[in-house]
Design a protein around this motif. Structure first.
Motif, PDB file in Angstrom:
ATOM      1  N   PHE A  22      52.754  36.614  45.790  1.00 33.20           N
ATOM      2  CA  PHE A  22      51.778  35.545  45.589  1.00 33.20           C
ATOM      3  C   PHE A  22      52.295  34.288  46.283  1.00 33.20           C
ATOM      4  O   PHE A  22      53.485  34.156  46.574  1.00 33.20           O
ATOM      5  N   ARG A  23      51.374  33.368  46.554  1.00 32.81           N
ATOM      6  CA  ARG A  23      51.758  32.160  47.285  1.00 32.81           C
ATOM      7  C   ARG A  23      51.467  30.877  46.503  1.00 32.81           C
ATOM      8  O   ARG A  23      52.027  29.828  46.794  1.00 32.81           O
ATOM      9  N   SER A  24      50.575  30.940  45.528  1.00 26.35           N
ATOM     10  CA  SER A  24      50.140  29.728  44.836  1.00 26.35           C
ATOM     11  C   SER A  24      50.143  29.961  43.332  1.00 26.35           C
ATOM     12  O   SER A  24      50.221  31.102  42.855  1.00 26.35           O
ATOM     13  N   LEU A  25      50.015  28.868  42.597  1.00 28.05           N
ATOM     14  CA  LEU A  25      49.933  28.967  41.142  1.00 28.05           C
ATOM     15  C   LEU A  25      48.715  29.782  40.721  1.00 28.05           C
ATOM     16  O   LEU A  25      48.796  30.628  39.825  1.00 28.05           O
ATOM     17  N   VAL A  77      56.633  38.085  43.320  1.00 24.29           N
ATOM     18  CA  VAL A  77      57.419  37.504  44.402  1.00 24.29           C
ATOM     19  C   VAL A  77      56.693  36.276  44.921  1.00 24.29           C
ATOM     20  O   VAL A  77      55.554  36.374  45.382  1.00 24.29           O
ATOM     21  N   LEU A  78      57.358  35.157  44.856  1.00 24.76           N
ATOM     22  CA  LEU A  78      56.769  33.913  45.362  1.00 24.76           C
ATOM     23  C   LEU A  78      57.048  33.789  46.858  1.00 24.76           C
ATOM     24  O   LEU A  78      58.208  33.688  47.281  1.00 24.76           O
ATOM     25  N   HIS A  79      55.970  33.816  47.635  1.00 23.96           N
ATOM     26  CA  HIS A  79      56.089  33.580  49.084  1.00 23.96           C
ATOM     27  C   HIS A  79      55.924  32.079  49.305  1.00 23.96           C
ATOM     28  O   HIS A  79      54.958  31.488  48.836  1.00 23.96           O
ATOM     29  N   PRO A  80      56.856  31.443  50.019  1.00 29.63           N
ATOM     30  CA  PRO A  80      56.778  29.975  50.173  1.00 29.63           C
ATOM     31  C   PRO A  80      55.682  29.514  51.117  1.00 29.63           C
ATOM     32  O   PRO A  80      55.492  28.311  51.293  1.00 29.63           O
ATOM     33  N   GLY A  81      54.961  30.437  51.742  1.00 32.91           N
ATOM     34  CA  GLY A  81      53.881  30.050  52.649  1.00 32.91           C
ATOM     35  C   GLY A  81      54.322  30.069  54.094  1.00 32.91           C
ATOM     36  O   GLY A  81      55.456  30.436  54.414  1.00 32.91           O
ATOM     37  N   THR A 141      41.176  40.381  49.000  1.00 32.79           N
ATOM     38  CA  THR A 141      41.604  39.194  48.253  1.00 32.79           C
ATOM     39  C   THR A 141      42.865  39.518  47.456  1.00 32.79           C
ATOM     40  O   THR A 141      43.123  40.680  47.124  1.00 32.79           O
ATOM     41  N   PRO A 142      43.636  38.483  47.101  1.00 31.63           N
ATOM     42  CA  PRO A 142      44.793  38.723  46.241  1.00 31.63           C
ATOM     43  C   PRO A 142      44.408  39.344  44.904  1.00 31.63           C
ATOM     44  O   PRO A 142      45.115  40.214  44.392  1.00 31.63           O
ATOM     45  N   GLU A 143      43.273  38.939  44.365  1.00 33.05           N
ATOM     46  CA  GLU A 143      42.849  39.472  43.066  1.00 33.05           C
ATOM     47  C   GLU A 143      42.632  40.985  43.143  1.00 33.05           C
ATOM     48  O   GLU A 143      42.997  41.726  42.222  1.00 33.05           O
ATOM     49  N   LEU A 144      42.038  41.418  44.251  1.00 29.44           N
ATOM     50  CA  LEU A 144      41.838  42.859  44.444  1.00 29.44           C
ATOM     51  C   LEU A 144      43.191  43.568  44.553  1.00 29.44           C
ATOM     52  O   LEU A 144      43.384  44.670  44.012  1.00 29.44           O
ATOM     53  N   GLU A 145      44.111  42.936  45.237  1.00 27.65           N
ATOM     54  CA  GLU A 145      45.439  43.536  45.378  1.00 27.65           C
ATOM     55  C   GLU A 145      46.124  43.677  44.011  1.00 27.65           C
ATOM     56  O   GLU A 145      46.741  44.702  43.716  1.00 27.65           O
ATOM     57  N   TYR A 146      45.979  42.652  43.174  1.00 25.60           N
ATOM     58  CA  TYR A 146      46.634  42.707  41.862  1.00 25.60           C
ATOM     59  C   TYR A 146      45.988  43.777  40.975  1.00 25.60           C
ATOM     60  O   TYR A 146      46.679  44.454  40.220  1.00 25.60           O
ATOM     61  N   ALA A 147      44.685  43.905  41.095  1.00 24.20           N
ATOM     62  CA  ALA A 147      44.004  44.952  40.325  1.00 24.20           C
ATOM     63  C   ALA A 147      44.480  46.331  40.768  1.00 24.20           C
ATOM     64  O   ALA A 147      44.676  47.244  39.956  1.00 24.20           O
ATOM     65  N   TRP A 148      44.690  46.475  42.070  1.00 20.67           N
ATOM     66  CA  TRP A 148      45.172  47.760  42.600  1.00 20.67           C
ATOM     67  C   TRP A 148      46.581  48.037  42.077  1.00 20.67           C
ATOM     68  O   TRP A 148      46.895  49.157  41.661  1.00 20.67           O
ATOM     69  N   LEU A 149      47.437  47.018  42.104  1.00 14.31           N
ATOM     70  CA  LEU A 149      48.814  47.198  41.614  1.00 14.31           C
ATOM     71  C   LEU A 149      48.819  47.541  40.119  1.00 14.31           C
ATOM     72  O   LEU A 149      49.619  48.371  39.664  1.00 14.31           O
ATOM     73  N   ALA A 150      47.921  46.901  39.380  1.00 16.38           N
ATOM     74  CA  ALA A 150      47.835  47.201  37.945  1.00 16.38           C
ATOM     75  C   ALA A 150      47.433  48.662  37.738  1.00 16.38           C
ATOM     76  O   ALA A 150      47.943  49.338  36.837  1.00 16.38           O
TER      77      ALA A 150
END
Lengths: 215, 58
Positions: free
Chosen positions: A131-134, A149-153, A109-118
């Motif tokens: 990230f892709r969404s708000l 980085v905002l990915h436009p999808g 999940t994105p949340e797991l990825e952000y925790a890893w980056l942190a």
């Protein structure tokens, strides 16, 4: 303006951009690169070390939800190899619907990825969070990440004049995130599907990430 | 395992040589060697086979 180049080549492409090396992107075009997360072509994280020691402050494109290995050892090896930053690419940010639910069970999940980056930041790395969404952007900020980085999808195609609606929505999303946390750099992933019709300056981004295809 | 009285053939998905031997001794007609099998043997979900963790065709 910050400028990063995402590439499957281990070598720096341009002197004016920070290089993000993501081995699994090698040989893919810009649209295929979106799907790198679901292409079992090689061991992306292991391949980060196949090259000579990295020079010039490159970032590593990391499969952060690798179920094997330990983050501490991996981060130490990245630092020893010369990487100064990490990014969550390939990423789970583009999963939707059934695929998203299935992959979340792994978990990816994105949340797991952000925790890893942190966690990588705590080891002294710079981080760059796609990230892709708000919702995903807010999750990245909540994790303490300050370079996004905002990915436009998954964009089918933008033809026939400036895509005003898309520009407005991307700009609005960036402004909402800035309103939440003032001290954040938000870059735009200048997707090949945008045909250069939407650039970082159009949406008020602090910089751009460009994908460079390698044969 | 197959014979005239049993029209079915049986295969088993394996993730290691040990399980392949066991399946062979049990009389399976064929083995399925899957990318997911290797990852399952290491404790990961089958879904992990989508990820760029290993070359799927090797």
């Amino acid at each position: 303006m910050k400028h990063f180049e995402l590439s499957g080549s281990p070598n720096q492409i341009s002197e004016h951009a920070t290089h993000i090396y993501c081995p699994t992107l090698h040989g893919l075009n810009g649209r295929q690169a979106d799907l790198a997360m679901v292409m079992p072509r090689l061991d992306n994280n292991r391949a980060l070390f196949d090259t000579r020691t990295t020079e010039g402050g490159s970032y590593a494109g990391v499969l952060t939800c690798d179920p094997f290995g330990t983050a501490d050892n991996f981060l130490r090896r990245l630092a020893d190899h010369g990487y100064v930053g990490v990014s969550n690419w390939p990423s789970a940010i583009l999963f939707q619907g059934h695929t998203k639910r299935m992959m979340a069970s792994m978990p990816a999940t994105p949340e797991l990825e952000y925790a890893w980056l942190a966690g990588a930041q705590r080891h002294g790395f710079q981080s760059l969070a796609f990230f892709r969404s708000l919702e995903q952007g807010r999750a990245a900020l909540s994790a303490g990440l300050q370079q996004l980085v905002l990915h436009p999808g998954l964009i089918p195609q933008t033809t026939g004049g400036p895509p005003d609606l898309l520009i407005a929505s991307l700009r609005d999303l960036i402004e909402k995130l800035r309103h939440q946390v003032g001290d954040v750099d938000i870059l735009l992933y200048e997707h090949v599907g945008l045909n250069e019709a939407v650039q970082a300056t159009d949406v008020g981004a602090d910089g751009a990430v460009t994908f460079i295809a390698t044969p | 395992m197959t014979d005239q009285n049993n029209p079915f053939i049986f295969g088993a998905a394996v993730g290691s040589g040990l399980t392949a031997l066991a399946v062979d001794r049990a009389g399976a007609d064929f083995l399925l060697v899957l990318n997911a099998g290797r990852l399952r043997m290491r404790g990961a979900s089958s879904l992990a086979s989508y990820l760029p963790l290993r070359p799927a065709n090797e």
